[in-house]
Design an enzyme around this catalytic site. Structure first.
Site, PDB file in Angstrom:
ATOM      1  N   CYS A 106       0.807  -1.218   0.000  1.00 55.89           N
ATOM      2  CA  CYS A 106       0.000   0.000   0.000  1.00 55.89           C
ATOM      3  C   CYS A 106       0.842   1.271   0.000  1.00 55.89           C
ATOM      4  O   CYS A 106       0.363   2.344  -0.384  1.00 55.89           O
ATOM      5  CB  CYS A 106      -0.949   0.004   1.194  1.00 55.89           C
ATOM      6  SG  CYS A 106      -2.120  -1.373   1.188  1.00 55.89           S
ATOM      7  N   HIS A 108      -3.323   7.461   1.888  1.00 56.62           N
ATOM      8  CA  HIS A 108      -3.713   6.133   1.416  1.00 56.62           C
ATOM      9  C   HIS A 108      -5.134   5.867   1.875  1.00 56.62           C
ATOM     10  O   HIS A 108      -5.464   6.047   3.047  1.00 56.62           O
ATOM     11  CB  HIS A 108      -2.752   5.083   1.991  1.00 56.62           C
ATOM     12  CG  HIS A 108      -3.205   3.676   1.793  1.00 56.62           C
ATOM     13  ND1 HIS A 108      -3.679   3.204   0.588  1.00 56.62           N
ATOM     14  CD2 HIS A 108      -3.273   2.629   2.658  1.00 56.62           C
ATOM     15  CE1 HIS A 108      -4.008   1.935   0.712  1.00 56.62           C
ATOM     16  NE2 HIS A 108      -3.775   1.564   1.959  1.00 56.62           N
ATOM     17  N   ASN A 154     -10.032  -0.078  -0.506  1.00 59.58           N
ATOM     18  CA  ASN A 154      -8.573  -0.035  -0.433  1.00 59.58           C
ATOM     19  C   ASN A 154      -8.002  -0.609  -1.732  1.00 59.58           C
ATOM     20  O   ASN A 154      -8.068  -1.817  -1.968  1.00 59.58           O
ATOM     21  CB  ASN A 154      -8.095  -0.842   0.772  1.00 59.58           C
ATOM     22  CG  ASN A 154      -6.594  -0.755   0.980  1.00 59.58           C
ATOM     23  OD1 ASN A 154      -5.845  -0.370   0.096  1.00 59.58           O
ATOM     24  ND2 ASN A 154      -6.142  -1.133   2.167  1.00 59.58           N
TER      25      ASN A 154
END
Length: 323
Positions: A114, A250, A280
């Site tokens: 990520c 993020h 996500n």
């Protein structure tokens, strides 16, 4: 004069298939309300069976090139941040290079889960500052739907597929924080925490594997480490939270985003939030949010942005840039 990596264009791509939270109610002990409350996610996009990560990346890259008024012939460097590359090798970046019809320059992947896009931006900035490249496409792209355990309600409802891209070009600045472009970066990792977020497959096991996560521990580390890396990057150039126009984090979980913003001392009215619409998307989430933020009219030329992310490894970092 100081050589800066300046954003020229931004774009994103989301697959056509939209999966609402209610989709999971038939197979899991979960609900739309449960998912929204714990993550802020309302829907996500899944790639079609015939779509690979490099396809999503190429669509986002072309959108960014169009936004910049440039073509692939203008690009020296492609970096793709991904944990779900089409193949073990060659890199997704070289596949994107081919899909764009680019036969010059160089291309490679970065894998920091990520945090991948932050690491890719830092690499592109360094290569531009060193003179190795004058222009770069920096892409985050993922097909996490391919590595989900669909029986694990704690993870499979959180992730989606997508891609986002930035076009960077070298420009001369004055060496001050008023310059456009990347002003500071901060990168970190700590392999002691590898078991908190990982995929239980790979070359060693000869299978693709599925994502595993210790959600509570990841949450704790995320809030602490994201705020710290953002402060560290700001301090490198003598700036503080009051100087920030937008935090573009993020997009993992709305509670992480809110808690990190609070620790940073930035109100949620200065945070770009898109997690509700795509979940996500790992390395794709920051460039996706940058692209959507520009489309919404939130992010404007001259704005000071903080991007920060954390992923498996653990790996985390931040980038300060002036749009």
């Amino acid at each position: 004069m100081t050589r800066r990596a300046v954003v020229q264009g931004v774009g994103h791509y989301l697959p056509d298939r939209v999966v609402e939270n209610s989709h999971f109610e038939a197979t899991l002990d979960t609900s739309d309300a449960w998912i929204r409350e714990r993550s802020g996610i309302e829907r996500r996009h899944f790639a079609a069976d015939d779509q690979a990560t490099s396809d999503l990346a190429a669509f986002a890259a072309q959108a960014a090139l169009d936004d910049a008024g440039m073509t692939a012939d203008d690009i020296d460097l492609i970096i793709v941040a991904t944990s779900t590359a089409d193949m073990t090798f060659p890199s997704a970046a070289t596949m994107v290079q081919n899909k764009l019809g680019m036969t010059r320059g160089f291309a490679f992947d970065v894998q920091a889960v990520c945090a991948g896009f932050v690491f890719a931006l830092a690499n592109a900035d360094a290569l531009i500052q060193s003179g190795q490249a004058n222009t770069a496409l920096v892409i985050g792209a993922e097909t996490f739907s391919r590595i989900m355990d669909w029986t694990d309600r704690s993870t499979c409802v959180l992730f989606g597929d997508g891609a986002g891209a930035l076009v960077l070009r070298a420009e001369d600045g004055q060496g001050t924080t008023d310059d456009r472009g990347i002003l500071a970066t901060d990168l970190n990792s700590d392999g002691r925490y590898r078991d908190l977020l990982y995929v239980d497959g790979g070359v060693a096991t000869q299978n693709t594997g599925q994502l595993r996560m210790e959600g509570k521990e990841v949450f704790r580390h995320a809030v602490e480490k994201l705020a710290k890396t953002a402060h560290t990057a700001l301090e490198k150039v003598g700036l503080g939270a009051d100087d920030v126009d937008w935090v573009v984090p993020h997009q993992a979980n709305i509670r992480i985003i809110q808690s990190t913003a609070k620790r940073l001392g930035v109100g949620m009215d200065r945070v770009v939030v898109t997690v509700q619409d795509h979940g996500n998307t790992s390395a794709a989430s920051i460039p996706l949010a940058l692209s959507v933020g520009k489309q919404r009219g939130q992010i404007k030329p001259g704005d000071l942005l903080v991007t920060e992310a954390i992923g498996g490894g653990l790996a985390w970092g931040s980038v300060i840039l002036r749009w």
